[in-house]
Design a protein around this motif. Structure first.
Motif, PDB file in Angstrom:
ATOM      1  N   SER A  47      -7.307  -3.432  -2.990  1.00  0.00           N
ATOM      2  CA  SER A  47      -7.411  -4.171  -1.734  1.00  0.00           C
ATOM      3  C   SER A  47      -8.545  -5.184  -1.739  1.00  0.00           C
TER       4      SER A  47
ATOM      5  N   PHE B 203      -5.999   7.372  -6.202  1.00  0.00           N
ATOM      6  CA  PHE B 203      -5.814   6.168  -5.386  1.00  0.00           C
ATOM      7  C   PHE B 203      -6.262   4.959  -6.193  1.00  0.00           C
TER       8      PHE B 203
ATOM      9  N   ASP C 208      -6.954   1.449  -5.883  1.00  0.00           N
ATOM     10  CA  ASP C 208      -7.249   0.583  -4.745  1.00  0.00           C
ATOM     11  C   ASP C 208      -7.498  -0.849  -5.215  1.00  0.00           C
TER      12      ASP C 208
ATOM     13  N   ASP D   3       0.894  -1.154   0.000  1.00  0.00           N
ATOM     14  CA  ASP D   3       0.000   0.000   0.000  1.00  0.00           C
ATOM     15  C   ASP D   3       0.934   1.206   0.000  1.00  0.00           C
TER      16      ASP D   3
END
Length: 205
Positions: free
Chosen positions: A195, A191, A193, A125
């Motif tokens: 995840s 961002f 992302d 990250d």
């Protein structure tokens, strides 16, 4: 019982995009990872790496807005902004030999965040910081104290850098940084992302 290997943990990381003005135009500092590196071998990247426990000490100052954006969209175990800034400065020193000393004015600007997609041997990250080489202590050309993680350290123009063998995310970061250095309005921190189960693009405002 499944014999599948456990998925790699997502580690917090910090990266410095060091820039300067030269007679030929704006330049950034990049280096090449080794061919035997587990993560992004033989690719040109910006200096950076994982956050260590001691990185909270002696961070460079940043604006309140940057600190608030670093805290946004994070879980309870995420590093604090000062730890991320400390990691960025430490990694710059270790990988290039260049030092960003403490200053009274903000020296780091949070400009990008990306989480490595699943399926990679290591996942991070990563928060990307932009820093003006004018803040450096000593010569911006002196890489003599660098460790051996990056080779071919050199300053390169923004357009020329895009011709290097870059990871996809570094290409995206370069485009964002080029726009920012040319005065594009601040619309929040991009961002990427990864995840969850599906990739998402967000802006941290």
């Amino acid at each position: 019982m499944s014999d599948a290997a456990p998925l790699p943990a997502i580690r917090a990381a910090a990266t410095v995009i060091l820039w300067r003005e030269a007679p030929s135009g704006t330049q950034v500092l990049m280096g090449m990872r080794g061919a035997a590196a587990v993560f992004m071998p033989s690719k040109y990247v910006f200096p950076g790496g994982a956050v260590d426990p001691g990185d909270v000490a002696d961070p460079l100052p940043m604006t309140n807005q940057c600190a608030e954006r670093l805290r946004a969209m994070c879980g309870p175990d995420a590093p604090c902004p000062s730890a991320l800034a400390g990691a960025a400065v430490r990694e710059l020193r270790e990988e290039t030999g260049l030092v960003l000393p403490p200053t009274d004015a903000p020296a780091l600007r949070f400009v990008f965040r990306a989480i490595t997609p699943p399926g990679r041997p290591r996942r991070f990250d990563a928060r990307f910081f932009l820093a003006d080489a004018a803040h450096l202590a000593g010569s911006a050309e002196d890489f003599s104290a660098a460790e051996d993680e990056l080779s071919h350290l050199h300053w390169i123009g923004l357009a020329q850098a895009r011709a290097l063998d870059l990871p996809f995310i570094t290409e995206v970061v370069l485009a964002e940084v080029t726009a920012a250095l040319r005065g594009a309005p601040d619309q929040g921190v991009p961002f990427f992302d990864n995840s969850g189960t599906a990739p998402a693009f967000r802006r941290i405002v």
